[in-house]
Every structure is written in structure tokens, then in C-alpha cells.
Scaffold this active site. Structure first.
Site, PDB file in Angstrom:
ATOM      1  N   ASP A 180       2.909  -4.356   8.004  1.00 35.96           N
ATOM      2  CA  ASP A 180       1.766  -3.700   7.854  1.00 35.96           C
ATOM      3  C   ASP A 180       0.626  -4.686   7.721  1.00 35.96           C
ATOM      4  O   ASP A 180       0.452  -5.505   7.261  1.00 35.96           O
ATOM      5  CB  ASP A 180       1.683  -2.936   6.548  1.00 35.96           C
ATOM      6  CG  ASP A 180       0.298  -2.285   6.309  1.00 35.96           C
ATOM      7  OD1 ASP A 180      -0.597  -2.600   6.722  1.00 35.96           O
ATOM      8  OD2 ASP A 180       0.368  -1.707   5.059  1.00 35.96           O
ATOM      9  N   LYS A 184     -10.660  -0.648  10.598  1.00 32.39           N
ATOM     10  CA  LYS A 184     -10.967  -1.996   9.569  1.00 32.39           C
ATOM     11  C   LYS A 184     -11.076  -3.039  10.458  1.00 32.39           C
ATOM     12  O   LYS A 184     -11.476  -4.298   9.730  1.00 32.39           O
ATOM     13  CB  LYS A 184      -9.531  -2.172   8.844  1.00 32.39           C
ATOM     14  CG  LYS A 184      -9.151  -1.064   7.666  1.00 32.39           C
ATOM     15  CD  LYS A 184      -8.008  -1.332   7.006  1.00 32.39           C
ATOM     16  CE  LYS A 184      -7.330  -0.250   6.266  1.00 32.39           C
ATOM     17  NZ  LYS A 184      -7.844   0.197   5.106  1.00 32.39           N
ATOM     18  N   GLN A 189      -4.673  -5.247   6.936  1.00 34.01           N
ATOM     19  CA  GLN A 189      -5.523  -6.103   6.351  1.00 34.01           C
ATOM     20  C   GLN A 189      -5.334  -7.348   6.934  1.00 34.01           C
ATOM     21  O   GLN A 189      -6.286  -8.426   6.597  1.00 34.01           O
ATOM     22  CB  GLN A 189      -5.239  -6.287   4.688  1.00 34.01           C
ATOM     23  CG  GLN A 189      -5.581  -4.921   4.046  1.00 34.01           C
ATOM     24  CD  GLN A 189      -6.905  -4.803   4.103  1.00 34.01           C
ATOM     25  OE1 GLN A 189      -7.744  -5.149   4.400  1.00 34.01           O
ATOM     26  NE2 GLN A 189      -7.105  -3.193   3.641  1.00 34.01           N
ATOM     27  N   HIS A 249       0.738  -1.158  -0.041  1.00 39.06           N
ATOM     28  CA  HIS A 249      -0.016   0.166   0.052  1.00 39.06           C
ATOM     29  C   HIS A 249       0.882   1.172  -0.078  1.00 39.06           C
ATOM     30  O   HIS A 249       1.979   1.278   0.492  1.00 39.06           O
ATOM     31  CB  HIS A 249      -0.931  -0.020   1.341  1.00 39.06           C
ATOM     32  CG  HIS A 249      -1.977   0.972   1.499  1.00 39.06           C
ATOM     33  ND1 HIS A 249      -1.738   2.271   1.882  1.00 39.06           N
ATOM     34  CD2 HIS A 249      -3.351   0.970   1.380  1.00 39.06           C
ATOM     35  CE1 HIS A 249      -2.908   2.970   1.940  1.00 39.06           C
ATOM     36  NE2 HIS A 249      -3.728   2.232   1.542  1.00 39.06           N
ATOM     37  N   CYS A 270      -4.616   2.692  -3.726  1.00 39.80           N
ATOM     38  CA  CYS A 270      -3.694   2.930  -3.140  1.00 39.80           C
ATOM     39  C   CYS A 270      -2.285   2.012  -3.224  1.00 39.80           C
ATOM     40  O   CYS A 270      -1.347   2.008  -2.365  1.00 39.80           O
ATOM     41  CB  CYS A 270      -3.691   3.126  -1.522  1.00 39.80           C
ATOM     42  SG  CYS A 270      -4.673   4.543  -1.120  1.00 39.80           S
TER      43      CYS A 270
END
Ligand code: PMP
Length: 420
Positions: free
Chosen positions: A204, A230, A207, A127, A369
Site C-alpha cells: 500500500d 495524495k 502514503q 489502513h 481509518c
């Protein structure tokens, strides 16, 4: 475990926003969870109760509301610690989200540790939040950005990893799950290889944390960033996990109230962790909401959530792959989390999203993104359907039928083409 193990139909009652019709009589089918999920009533209630009954600024006041607020804020930190399997609560820094967490590391750890010629190892599925801060760091320091190549089916190609991961590599920054391809990356394996050459690893988890069980000690990562919005939590709250000895050695990023031990006329000394990285009034109620979201997810179980989404993604993959003119992005369902991105030969991703919206189906269209990934794939945009615990098999079937219908409307006939 089968999809029915989770019973999304009953969970949906916890999410008031889902029980609505849009565009007249279309039941809302919310498949834009990778952008931001919805919140259960328990999270909304925890936040309303905090504002209605207990709210005051934290850590400062010697009065009952401040004590209650501080206790609730710190309780949220302890829930995050347990959720991530971290060793200590002071390794949990509240931020405004994943972007803020990665930027904090790139600025604070990066500026202190990188020199010209050092290498930052990334890859093209990241991202923009896990690319741009590193590009900025490279600009400031003269460090060099390198990329792990991707396989044809959108996984990290670790075959020649030694070529990219060298003693010059100082940090490997990698997403645990790609927000466009859905790929689940082998974080543990990468962390081990990175540590072997003396590099640190930042994950990261924007997700992955909402969908897969995360244990920072088991994964053996140094930094991990996530966003509350999220994972059934509020916006404006996120977490940076950092290994204590790294965080302790890093300079504070923002200066101001709360992050100091003592301020003199011309200098200051920093507070201990985690306050050192939480300058100013923190997102108190956001943290409390995130704590409630973690309670909610834990009560259901991350393993069940993942199994449910796996079943949905398999069904979506199978059904969508039958649609004429479709290109599904990323690896086969067993290697991915609960999202599917695709391109149709016609129409364009934005038109697809608009036509699906008319059927009440919310998906995302664009580059998500991940422009370098889209460049790599030779496309400018894709359409993404992303699932969460409250999505049903019926909704996946509605998506498949609607995508098939959109493609049919734009099918080349050899004669006059029908217009949408
Ligand atoms: N990384 C990934 C993989 C993401 O999907 C996102 C959100 N789309 C981010 C980082 C950024 O998260 P936030 O906007 O909450 O900071």
C-alpha cells in the site's frame, strides 16, 4: 540536505489554494496532506486543457480528438511506469485509487489463489483499505488472517518473523508508510522474506509514493497500489502496479467494454493487459492530471521532497514533545515520513482539530481509518498533522504554538478549569 534546499515558500506560488485566509484573517496552514494533498496549477491546467482542447473517449474513436486523448492517456501510463520503475507499461493499471487497487488484487488474485487454511499476513498499523478486503477474502475462502506484531514505538516487529511468515502464507500485504504512525516500513526486507516462503507481496503506497522515491523492481514487490489525490494529482485516479506474469494469470475483475478481446452470444475472451483490468470508460482526464503531477514531483525530486519533510517532522517532533500532557505516536523522526499524530491528555482530538482550525490550521482528527491500531494503542482517536513539499518551518512552528495554547487552555488548575 537541509530544509532550505527545497524552498517551499517559492513552491507555494504554484498552489493557488494555499494563498488564502480563513476565519477572517488567518493564513491557511494546510497540514492535512495525508488525507489529500493540494494540486499545483500545472496539474489543473493540464486537466482544463484536456477538457477544453483534446477530450474524447479513448481507444475507440477513429478521429483526431480520440487519437489525441488516447495518446495523452497512454503517455500518462508511461510516466507512471517510469515513476515506479516498472519494467513494462502493461504492468500499470489505472484504478480509482488505492482502495480500488487493493480490492482488485484481493478479488481477482485472491479468489483464484487462496484456499481454506492459507494465510494472509497483515499487521495492525494497516489502513482499513488494506485490512477489510483481506478479511472479506478470508470470509470467502476460509483463509486465515495473521498479524506481524508491532514494537512499542510503532514499527513492525520482525524479530520472530518466521513464526508468522510460513509456507502457508500466500500474501503479505503491508503499507510502505503508516498513515497514522508515520513509520516507514522495511518493504524490501519483507518482500525478500515473503518470496523465500513462496508468498507474494502487496504494498500500500498511498502514503509513500507522494513522498519517497519508489522503485518496484528494486523493492521486488508483486503488487503496489497508490492514489493520485495524495500526490498532487486529481481525485478518482489511482494506480495498481502488478508483476506482468501475475496480472496475466489473473481473471478480470469487472466485465464490460474495453476489457474484452471478443464477445459472443454466451461468452467472451479477455483483452490483453492493461485493458483486461480497465473495463468501461477510464478516468481519462484524471490520468492526464496524474501524469502532470508526476512531472511536477519529478522536476522537484522525490529525494528533496523527502529531505524537506524529514526536517519538518524533526522540528514538529521536537516542538510537540515539549507540550505538557502530549503523547506522540510512532517511532522517532528518522524512522518516519512527514507526519505526526498525537494525543493530549485533554482535550479530545476532535476539539483540538476544531480549535486549531480556528487558527487557520487544518489537521485531521479521528481514527484515520486505523481503528485496530487505535485499539492496540488504547486510544479512540488522535490528531494528525501531515506535511508536504509546500509546508514551511513557519507553519510547523504555528502548529506547535497552537497545540501548546490549546493544552494551556485545558490545563487542570486544581481550581475551576477554563473552558474553551
Ligand atoms: N492506505 C493508506 C495508508 C491511506 O492513507 C489511504 C488514504 N487515507 C488509503 C489506503 C486509501 O486511499 P484512497 O481513499 O485514496 O483509496
Amino acid at each position: 540536505m537541509t530544509a532550505s534546499a527545497l524552498l517551499p515558500e517559492s513552491l507555494r506560488q504554484d498552489f493557488p489554494i494555499l494563498a488564502q485566509h480563513v476565519h477572517g484573517d488567518k493564513p491557511l496552514v494546510f497540514l492535512d496532506n495525508a488525507a489529500s494533498s493540494q494540486r499545483p496549477e500545472a496539474v489543473i491546467k493540464a486537466m482544463v486543457e484536456s477538457y477544453a482542447c483534446d477530450y474524447a473517449n479513448v481507444h475507440r474513436g477513429i478521429h483526431v480528438l480520440s487519437e489525441r486523448s488516447t495518446d495523452a492517456y497512454e503517455l500518462a501510463r508511461s510516466k507512471v511506469r517510469a515513476f515506479l520503475g516498472a519494467a513494462y507499461e502493461h504492468e500499470i493499471i489505472f484504478t480509482s485509487g488505492t482502495t480500488a487497487g487493493i480490492n482488485l488484487v484481493a478479488r481477482s488474485w485472491g479468489d483464484a489463489n487462496l484456499r481454506a487454511g492459507d494465510e494472509i499476513l497483515l499487521n495492525l498499523m494497516e489502513h482499513h483499505s488494506n485490512l477489510v478486503p483481506w478479511f472479506q477474502l478470508a470470509e470467502r475462502t476460509g483463509a486465515v488472517v495473521r498479524h506481524i506484531p508491532l514494537t512499542e514505538d510503532g514499527r513492525l516487529d520482525l524479530y520472530d518473523l518466521d513464526e508468522y511468515l510460513t509456507p502457508r502464507t500466500r500474501i503479505v500485504a503491508v503499507t510502505a508508510v503508516s498513515n497514522t504512525l508515520g513509520t516507514i516500513n522495511p518493504v524490501r526486507e519483507l518482500a525478500r522474506a515473503a518470496h523465500d516462503v513462496g508468498a507474494v507481496v502487496l504494498v500500500d503506497a498511498a502514503q509513500s509514493a507522494p513522498h519517497l522515491r519508489t522503485d518496484v523492481q528494486e523493492l521486488d514487490v508483486d503488487f503496489l497500489a497508490l492514489s493520485g489525490h495524495k500526490m498532487c494529482g486529481p481525485t478518482g485516479i489511482g494506480v495498481l502496479y502488478g508483476r506482468a506474469e501475475l496480472l496475466e494469470a489473473m481473471p478480470p475483475m469487472f466485465g464490460g467494454g474495453s476489457m474484452i478481446n471478443r464477445v459472443y452470444a454466451d461468452r467472451f475472451t479477455s483483452a490483453d493487459l492493461p485493458a483486461k483490468f480497465e473495463a468501461g470508460t477510464p478516468p481519462i482526464v484524471g490520468a492526464i492530471g496524474l501524469g502532470a503531477a508526476i512531472d511536477y514531483l519529478e522536476a522537484i525530486g522525490l529525494d528533496r521532497i523527502h529531505a524537506h519533510e524529514q526536517a519538518l517532522v524533526e522540528r514538529a517532533w521536537e516542538g510537540l514533545s515539549q507540550v505538557e500532557g502530549i503523547r506522540l505516536l510512532g517511532p522517532r523522526p528518522e524512522l518516519r515520513a512527514g507526519l505526526v499524530s498525537f494525543v493530549l491528555d485533554r482535550p479530545h482530538a476532535h476539539d483540538i482539530a476544531q480549535l486549531l482550525d480556528r487558527e487557520g490550521i487544518a489537521v485531521r482528527a479521528g481514527h484515520h481509518c486505523t481503528q485496530p491500531l487505535h485499539d492496540h494503542l488504547g486510544i479512540t482517536a488522535s490528531t494528525r498533522a501531515s506535511f508536504y513539499l509546500y509546508n514551511t518551518v513557519g507553519e510547523v512552528d504555528a502548529l506547535i504554538a497552537a497545540v501548546r495554547d490549546v493544552r494551556d487552555r485545558f490545563k487542570p488548575t486544581g481550581r475551576k478549569r477554563r473552558r474553551a
